[in-house]
Design a protein around this motif. Structure first.
Motif, PDB file in Angstrom:
ATOM      1  N   VAL A   1       0.844  -1.207   0.000  1.00 17.12           N
ATOM      2  CA  VAL A   1       0.000   0.000   0.000  1.00 17.12           C
ATOM      3  C   VAL A   1       0.875   1.252   0.000  1.00 17.12           C
ATOM      4  O   VAL A   1       0.604   2.223  -0.728  1.00 17.12           O
ATOM      5  CB  VAL A   1      -0.959  -0.016   1.210  1.00 17.12           C
ATOM      6  N   ILE A   2       1.943   1.253   0.795  1.00 15.23           N
ATOM      7  CA  ILE A   2       2.832   2.415   0.839  1.00 15.23           C
ATOM      8  C   ILE A   2       3.525   2.603  -0.510  1.00 15.23           C
ATOM      9  O   ILE A   2       3.661   3.737  -1.002  1.00 15.23           O
ATOM     10  CB  ILE A   2       3.863   2.257   1.975  1.00 15.23           C
ATOM     11  N   LEU A   3       3.947   1.491  -1.127  1.00 13.05           N
ATOM     12  CA  LEU A   3       4.563   1.591  -2.464  1.00 13.05           C
ATOM     13  C   LEU A   3       3.589   2.179  -3.471  1.00 13.05           C
ATOM     14  O   LEU A   3       3.973   2.983  -4.344  1.00 13.05           O
ATOM     15  CB  LEU A   3       5.037   0.210  -2.918  1.00 13.05           C
ATOM     16  N   GLN A   4       2.317   1.764  -3.369  1.00 14.86           N
ATOM     17  CA  GLN A   4       1.315   2.319  -4.286  1.00 14.86           C
ATOM     18  C   GLN A   4       1.137   3.821  -4.074  1.00 14.86           C
ATOM     19  O   GLN A   4       1.022   4.594  -5.040  1.00 14.86           O
ATOM     20  CB  GLN A   4      -0.019   1.597  -4.081  1.00 14.86           C
ATOM     21  N   VAL A   5       1.141   4.242  -2.817  1.00 14.08           N
ATOM     22  CA  VAL A   5       0.989   5.679  -2.532  1.00 14.08           C
ATOM     23  C   VAL A   5       2.190   6.448  -3.054  1.00 14.08           C
ATOM     24  O   VAL A   5       2.051   7.543  -3.637  1.00 14.08           O
ATOM     25  CB  VAL A   5       0.802   5.890  -1.012  1.00 14.08           C
ATOM     26  N   LEU A   6       3.404   5.893  -2.895  1.00 11.80           N
ATOM     27  CA  LEU A   6       4.602   6.559  -3.410  1.00 11.80           C
ATOM     28  C   LEU A   6       4.563   6.652  -4.926  1.00 11.80           C
ATOM     29  O   LEU A   6       4.985   7.660  -5.519  1.00 11.80           O
ATOM     30  CB  LEU A   6       5.854   5.806  -2.958  1.00 11.80           C
ATOM     31  N   GLY A   7       4.077   5.600  -5.573  1.00  7.33           N
ATOM     32  CA  GLY A   7       3.994   5.617  -7.024  1.00  7.33           C
ATOM     33  C   GLY A   7       3.032   6.662  -7.546  1.00  7.33           C
ATOM     34  O   GLY A   7       3.181   7.171  -8.661  1.00  7.33           O
ATOM     35  N   ALA A   8       2.020   6.977  -6.739  1.00  9.76           N
ATOM     36  CA  ALA A   8       1.034   7.979  -7.158  1.00  9.76           C
ATOM     37  C   ALA A   8       1.467   9.398  -6.817  1.00  9.76           C
ATOM     38  O   ALA A   8       0.774  10.360  -7.164  1.00  9.76           O
ATOM     39  CB  ALA A   8      -0.312   7.667  -6.494  1.00  9.76           C
ATOM     40  N   ASN A   9       2.596   9.540  -6.117  1.00 11.66           N
ATOM     41  CA  ASN A   9       3.077  10.867  -5.722  1.00 11.66           C
ATOM     42  C   ASN A   9       4.504  11.049  -6.206  1.00 11.66           C
ATOM     43  O   ASN A   9       5.457  10.532  -5.614  1.00 11.66           O
ATOM     44  CB  ASN A   9       3.020  11.039  -4.202  1.00 11.66           C
ATOM     45  N   ARG A  10       4.687  11.765  -7.306  1.00 10.39           N
ATOM     46  CA  ARG A  10       6.000  12.049  -7.863  1.00 10.39           C
ATOM     47  C   ARG A  10       6.284  13.552  -7.757  1.00 10.39           C
ATOM     48  O   ARG A  10       5.361  14.387  -7.702  1.00 10.39           O
ATOM     49  CB  ARG A  10       6.076  11.611  -9.330  1.00 10.39           C
ATOM     50  N   ASP A  11       7.565  13.881  -7.797  1.00 15.47           N
ATOM     51  CA  ASP A  11       8.012  15.276  -7.733  1.00 15.47           C
ATOM     52  C   ASP A  11       7.470  15.988  -6.496  1.00 15.47           C
ATOM     53  O   ASP A  11       6.973  17.125  -6.560  1.00 15.47           O
ATOM     54  CB  ASP A  11       7.594  16.050  -8.994  1.00 15.47           C
ATOM     55  N   VAL A  12       7.483  15.275  -5.359  1.00 14.73           N
ATOM     56  CA  VAL A  12       7.044  15.888  -4.106  1.00 14.73           C
ATOM     57  C   VAL A  12       8.285  16.240  -3.298  1.00 14.73           C
ATOM     58  O   VAL A  12       9.418  15.896  -3.637  1.00 14.73           O
ATOM     59  CB  VAL A  12       6.123  14.936  -3.313  1.00 14.73           C
ATOM     60  N   SER A  13       8.062  16.892  -2.186  1.00 11.92           N
ATOM     61  CA  SER A  13       9.184  17.360  -1.369  1.00 11.92           C
ATOM     62  C   SER A  13       9.889  16.192  -0.685  1.00 11.92           C
ATOM     63  O   SER A  13       9.323  15.110  -0.494  1.00 11.92           O
ATOM     64  CB  SER A  13       8.678  18.348  -0.308  1.00 11.92           C
ATOM     65  N   ALA A  14      11.154  16.470  -0.309  1.00  9.24           N
ATOM     66  CA  ALA A  14      11.915  15.459   0.428  1.00  9.24           C
ATOM     67  C   ALA A  14      11.273  15.168   1.770  1.00  9.24           C
ATOM     68  O   ALA A  14      11.384  14.050   2.302  1.00  9.24           O
ATOM     69  CB  ALA A  14      13.357  15.937   0.615  1.00  9.24           C
ATOM     70  N   GLU A  15      10.543  16.132   2.337  1.00 11.51           N
ATOM     71  CA  GLU A  15       9.875  15.921   3.629  1.00 11.51           C
ATOM     72  C   GLU A  15       8.815  14.830   3.533  1.00 11.51           C
ATOM     73  O   GLU A  15       8.573  14.088   4.490  1.00 11.51           O
ATOM     74  CB  GLU A  15       9.252  17.245   4.099  1.00 11.51           C
ATOM     75  N   PHE A  16       8.181  14.755   2.358  1.00  9.75           N
ATOM     76  CA  PHE A  16       7.178  13.705   2.132  1.00  9.75           C
ATOM     77  C   PHE A  16       7.811  12.331   2.298  1.00  9.75           C
ATOM     78  O   PHE A  16       7.268  11.447   2.984  1.00  9.75           O
ATOM     79  CB  PHE A  16       6.606  13.879   0.721  1.00  9.75           C
ATOM     80  N   TYR A  17       8.977  12.166   1.678  1.00 10.27           N
ATOM     81  CA  TYR A  17       9.647  10.876   1.773  1.00 10.27           C
ATOM     82  C   TYR A  17      10.222  10.637   3.170  1.00 10.27           C
ATOM     83  O   TYR A  17      10.260   9.504   3.642  1.00 10.27           O
ATOM     84  CB  TYR A  17      10.752  10.788   0.727  1.00 10.27           C
ATOM     85  N   ARG A  18      10.672  11.686   3.834  1.00  7.82           N
ATOM     86  CA  ARG A  18      11.172  11.522   5.195  1.00  7.82           C
ATOM     87  C   ARG A  18      10.070  11.026   6.125  1.00  7.82           C
ATOM     88  O   ARG A  18      10.306  10.199   7.016  1.00  7.82           O
ATOM     89  CB  ARG A  18      11.742  12.849   5.704  1.00  7.82           C
ATOM     90  N   ARG A  19       8.866  11.548   5.908  1.00  6.56           N
ATOM     91  CA  ARG A  19       7.757  11.117   6.764  1.00  6.56           C
ATOM     92  C   ARG A  19       7.448   9.643   6.555  1.00  6.56           C
ATOM     93  O   ARG A  19       7.220   8.903   7.511  1.00  6.56           O
ATOM     94  CB  ARG A  19       6.517  11.976   6.475  1.00  6.56           C
ATOM     95  N   PHE A  20       7.452   9.224   5.300  1.00  2.00           N
ATOM     96  CA  PHE A  20       7.169   7.801   5.064  1.00  2.00           C
ATOM     97  C   PHE A  20       8.341   6.924   5.497  1.00  2.00           C
ATOM     98  O   PHE A  20       8.137   5.767   5.885  1.00  2.00           O
ATOM     99  CB  PHE A  20       6.815   7.557   3.591  1.00  2.00           C
ATOM    100  N   TYR A  21       9.545   7.477   5.421  1.00  2.00           N
ATOM    101  CA  TYR A  21      10.687   6.708   5.944  1.00  2.00           C
ATOM    102  C   TYR A  21      10.521   6.519   7.463  1.00  2.00           C
ATOM    103  O   TYR A  21      10.780   5.442   8.005  1.00  2.00           O
ATOM    104  CB  TYR A  21      11.992   7.426   5.631  1.00  2.00           C
ATOM    105  N   TYR A  22      10.085   7.564   8.130  1.00  2.00           N
ATOM    106  CA  TYR A  22       9.821   7.474   9.569  1.00  2.00           C
ATOM    107  C   TYR A  22       8.699   6.458   9.831  1.00  2.00           C
ATOM    108  O   TYR A  22       8.773   5.655  10.769  1.00  2.00           O
ATOM    109  CB  TYR A  22       9.428   8.862  10.092  1.00  2.00           C
ATOM    110  N   THR A  23       7.671   6.525   8.981  1.00  2.00           N
ATOM    111  CA  THR A  23       6.554   5.569   9.136  1.00  2.00           C
ATOM    112  C   THR A  23       7.034   4.135   8.985  1.00  2.00           C
ATOM    113  O   THR A  23       6.650   3.248   9.765  1.00  2.00           O
ATOM    114  CB  THR A  23       5.470   5.868   8.079  1.00  2.00           C
ATOM    115  N   LEU A  24       7.879   3.899   7.996  1.00  2.00           N
ATOM    116  CA  LEU A  24       8.376   2.547   7.753  1.00  2.00           C
ATOM    117  C   LEU A  24       9.149   2.015   8.961  1.00  2.00           C
ATOM    118  O   LEU A  24       8.941   0.885   9.398  1.00  2.00           O
ATOM    119  CB  LEU A  24       9.270   2.546   6.507  1.00  2.00           C
ATOM    120  N   GLU A  25      10.046   2.836   9.515  1.00  2.00           N
ATOM    121  CA  GLU A  25      10.825   2.388  10.661  1.00  2.00           C
ATOM    122  C   GLU A  25       9.954   2.202  11.888  1.00  2.00           C
ATOM    123  O   GLU A  25      10.178   1.284  12.707  1.00  2.00           O
ATOM    124  CB  GLU A  25      11.955   3.386  10.946  1.00  2.00           C
TER     125      GLU A  25
END
Length: 877
Positions: free
Chosen positions: A611-635
């Protein structure tokens, strides 16, 4: 004192005995030569209430005899005909009869205890008639053994009397009159014959369920053994048979009588078809029970006391009788086999097999002479049909068990329901039946057990199907995603998986089944593995059904994280998802067994990652903070599912989809420079700095490059020696190359002032020798950066067109001499060179490059452009 005997006379006359007279009671005392004054008065009234039993002609005759003695004077003709020995014996017999009748003790427990008056009378009479101790012992035995045949005495008491005779036998035996020896012999023979009659009725008189009866049997046998071992017996009965012969004869007759009674009750003769089976089964069961008793109870006594192999005698006799009984009916039923006869024939076979297995207890191994070996061949068609019937009955039983199952835990300590318990019991009973079957022919047994194993596996797979249908037809409550019945169904499948595996491992397979001794046969092991995989797949299907109901909620909470503004904290953004998972896992933990909980956690983990991979695939060219939040979520999710070691292991959590997701999040949350550094870290990780001894020759496709690298701290410069190359690929038409090496420090943003350098071109060779030294003036702290490396690019010089790429290698700087360890003098030039394997990486398969390609900043674009130009120059591998 005359009242003592007058009461006997009065009692006898009251019972209608003529000739009794109170006036001649005193004369009887005179006849016995017993002074009246020496007879104690106390207790006489009770002692002389003689009540002869009219039903016994012998007792009535004895009473007439004593009345005759009472009414006869000392000098009569009867007095002259009877010796003191005979009178004393007659007197003791009557006293035993009277005393036994007065006290009416429990059967078999009376030890011939006489009251005071009786003892006094016997003592005085023995003294007056001058009877020896041996004669008194003989009289005591004869009277007691005779009385025992009418009213049983304690065998211990009789054994003591025999011991007394043995003790007194000696010189006194020579003085015994002929008639007294004959009377002793008669008593021995009479007792033995009576005992043999009792042994013929062994099963009725001494049942194995009665411990007192078995104790009596033991002392009866001891009495027989004692008699035959007595010196007096051997003297007075010299022509008697051996004891074991007489006992064996009696046992055989008794067994024949007992079996004939069984036949009258259960004989199948004359009954058509299936009607004969119940009788045959009952007959065989009774014989088996009797043989068991003969071995475990009777046999030990007979062997140890009288040296008679009762079990062997009984087994051979009954086995032959049963074999003759069942042969014709079984042949008839097997010839016209019907499905209804299979269970009965199987039951009969099981009993006969149990009887046959008792052969192992025979003291003499004469199996060829026995009747039952080979009987199993008649039952083979019935056994095959029984397996089919058992398979059908098992499916019916499973269906019924699931139909009545409420999918609720059986008890507080268990997490499976009643149908799982019924199914596992059904399989274990099948295992027990196979063990009882114990088919002796290995080839046929292998065929039978293979079919039985297949049937058990099919039934084990049929059960989850039934349970799943029952769960699917159950209506769900509004908003219910995880239901307790579904969890119970999952636990049931796991319970059946374990129970079936245990049952299959417990099946006894013949040797031709394969496999090493002590291990599982190969065929069974393969089938067991296949069944286990099938049941686990069924469990995974049910888990997928469970998690499918959670997909919507999980997507909703993951979407909530992706839409959360950058201004809120990460903990706040992921809180709804974590609470949802916590609530569901509390319910799952309470409802599921450990194995299923782990499977559900694995399925949920995989679902979350997708599900997280699907959400990432639907969100391109977003801020690095977006990915940091999901990285935090993953850990955070890793910690949640690991649960401090109580949940899933970290190794499994950080495998599979996690690697792809973690890499994408890690790179996307990085700056362009960090992505470039990651590119070089990946390059080093792929083997850029390994030596030849660490790599196989198969990985040396593009050749090797030998270099030496060290840091000169005094000059604050990096020294790089390019020594030679070997086995380069041919890039020219002549099958050779014109190679040269480009040496550069990377990443460039770490070493912005370090310009690349190159070696001379070596023409027409695949094994060039350079021996060139290059210096780079760079601070030591930059070289210690974790991504800092020297990149060696081997090119083929082309005079007319662009140069061709031959291969590259990278060497990490952090571990070179002078940085990781002190450099001493000129020792750096003498150290061993490093051999690097050349590679031709594809830019489009690098994760870091994919991240950089999506970035629009100048640094990323220039870096990607340069790598793509290099890739273009590679040509085909």
């Amino acid at each position: 004192m005359g009242r003592y005997f007058k009461q006997i006379v009065k009692s006898a006359r009251a019972n209608g005995m003529a000739g009794a007279s109170e006036d001649n009671a005193d004369d009887f005392l005179g006849c016995l030569n017993i002074p009246i004054r020496e007879i104690p008065v106390t207790g006489l009234d009770k002692w002389f209430r003689l009540e002869p039993r009219s039903s016994s002609s012998r007792v009535q005759g004895d009473c007439h005899l004593i009345l005759k003695l009472i009414t006869t004077q000392r000098d009569t003709s009867m007095s002259r005909r009877m010796s003191g020995f005979q009178v004393h014996g007659l007197l003791l017999s009557q006293l035993l009869q009277f005393e036994h009748g007065q006290d009416q003790p429990e059967a078999y427990s009376w030890k011939g205890e006489l009251s005071g008056p009786a003892v006094t009378i016997l003592s005085h009479h023995g003294t007056q008639t001058d009877l020896s101790a041996l004669q008194l012992a003989m009289i005591h035995w004869q009277a007691s053994s005779q009385h025992h045949q009418a009213c049983s005495l304690d065998y211990c008491y009789l054994l003591e009397l025999l011991g007394t005779i043995q003790e007194q036998w000696g010189e006194a035996a020579a003085a015994l009159p002929r008639d007294q020896e004959e009377s002793l012999a008669s008593s021995f023979i009479s007792f033995v014959e009576h005992a043999l009659l009792l042994l013929r009725q062994l099963r009725e008189l001494f049942p194995v369920t009665n411990s007192n009866a078995i104790s009596r049997l033991e002392f009866l046998l001891r009495c027989l053994s004692q008699i035959h071992s007595l010196q007096p017996f051997r003297m007075v009965c010299p022509f008697q048979n051996e004891l074991h012969v007489d006992i064996a004869t009696a046992l055989k007759k008794g067994t024949q009588d007992w079996y004939e009674r069984l036949q009258r009750n259960w004989s199948p003769l004359g009954k058509p078809g299936l009607e004969c089976l119940p009788g045959l089964i009952s007959l065989a069961d009774a014989v088996y029970d009797d043989l068991q008793a003969s071995h475990s109870v009777y046999g030990k006594l007979f062997v140890s006391i009288v040296k008679v192999d009762l079990f062997g005698i009984t087994y051979r006799q009954l086995e032959k009788l049963v074999a003759e009984e069942v042969q014709a009916p079984v042949e008839e039923l097997s010839a016209g086999l019907e499905p209804g006869s299979a269970p009965g024939l199987f039951e009969l076979y099981i009993t006969l097999a149990e009887i046959q297995r008792l052969r192992t207890h025979l003291l003499t191994k004469d199996s060829p002479a026995l009747a039952l070996p080979g009987f199993h061949l008649q039952f083979l068609p019935a056994i095959r049909l029984w397996l089919q019937t058992l398979r059908d009955k098992t499916r019916q039983r499973l269906q019924k068990a699931v139909d009545v199952d409420k999918l609720e835990p059986m008890e507080a300590t268990s997490k499976h329901s009643s149908s799982a318990a019924d199914a596992s019991l059904c399989f274990s009973q099948t295992q027990e039946l196979w063990a009882q079957l114990a088919w002796p022919e290995s080839a046929e047994a292998l065929d039978l057990v293979t079919q039985l194993t297949e049937d058990i596996c099919e039934a084990a797979l049929y059960y989850p199907e039934l349970v799943r249908k029952k769960v699917d037809t159950r209506p769900l409550a509004l908003g219910e995603a995880v239901s307790e019945p579904l969890c119970i169904a999952l636990n049931n499948v796991e319970h059946i998986r374990k129970a079936t595996g245990q049952v299959l491992r417990g099946l006894e397979w013949p040797e031709p089944g394969g496999g090493s001794p002590g291990g599982l046969p190969r065929a069974l092991k393969n089938r067991l593995l296949a069944m286990d995989e099938d049941l686990q797949r069924e469990a995974r299907n049910m888990i997928a059904h469970l998690t499918a109901k959670m997909v919507g909620d999980i997507k909703k909470y993951v979407q909530h994280i992706s839409l959360s503004p950058d201004s809120i904290q990460n903990e706040e953004a992921i809180a709804p998802l974590m609470k949802y998972l916590d609530d569901k896992l509390i319910l799952l933990s309470d409802s599921l067994v450990k194995e299923n909980l782990c499977r559900v956690l694995e399925a949920l983990w995989d679902l979350l990652l997708q599900v997280i991979l699907q959400v990432l695939g639907a969100n391109r060219d977003v801020s690095a903070e977006f990915y940091r939040r999901f990285y935090y979520t993953l850990e955070a999710l890793v910690d949640f599912f690991h649960a401090e070691g109580q949940g899933l292991p970290l190794e499994s959590l950080r495998d599979g989809h996690y690697k792809t997701l973690e890499e994408e999040l890690r790179l996307n949350k990085c700056s362009t420079s960090e992505c470039i550094e990651q590119y070089y870290l990946d390059k080093l990780k792929q083997g850029g700095g390994t030596t030849l001894s660490q790599r196989s020759m198969e990985q040396n496709k593009y050749g090797r490059l030998s270099v030496r690298c060290y840091y000169e701290a005094a000059e604050q410069r990096l020294a790089v020696e390019v020594l030679h190359a070997a086995d380069l690929i041919a890039l020219d038409a002549n099958g050779l190359s014109d190679p040269f090496v480009i040496v550069e420090l990377c990443p460039h943003h770490i070493f912005p002032l370090a310009r690349s350098q190159r070696t001379q071109v070596k023409t027409k060779t695949l094994h060039p020798v350079y021996d060139e030294l290059f210096h780079f003036s760079v601070p030591a702290e930059l070289c210690r950066h974790r991504a800092a490396c020297v990149v060696f690019t081997v090119m083929d010089h082309d005079w007319l067109s662009t140069n061709d790429f031959a291969g590259e290698a990278a060497l990490a700087l952090s571990n070179i001499s002078g940085l990781s360890r002190p450099q001493v003098g000129s020792s750096a030039r003498s150290m061993q060179p490093t051999t690097l394997h050349l590679r031709r990486p594809k830019a489009n398969v690098k994760s870091a490059l994919r991240m950089l390609e999506g970035r629009m900043d100048r640094e990323a674009q220039e870096f990607v452009k340069k790598l793509k130009e290099m890739e273009k120059s590679m040509g085909d591998d």
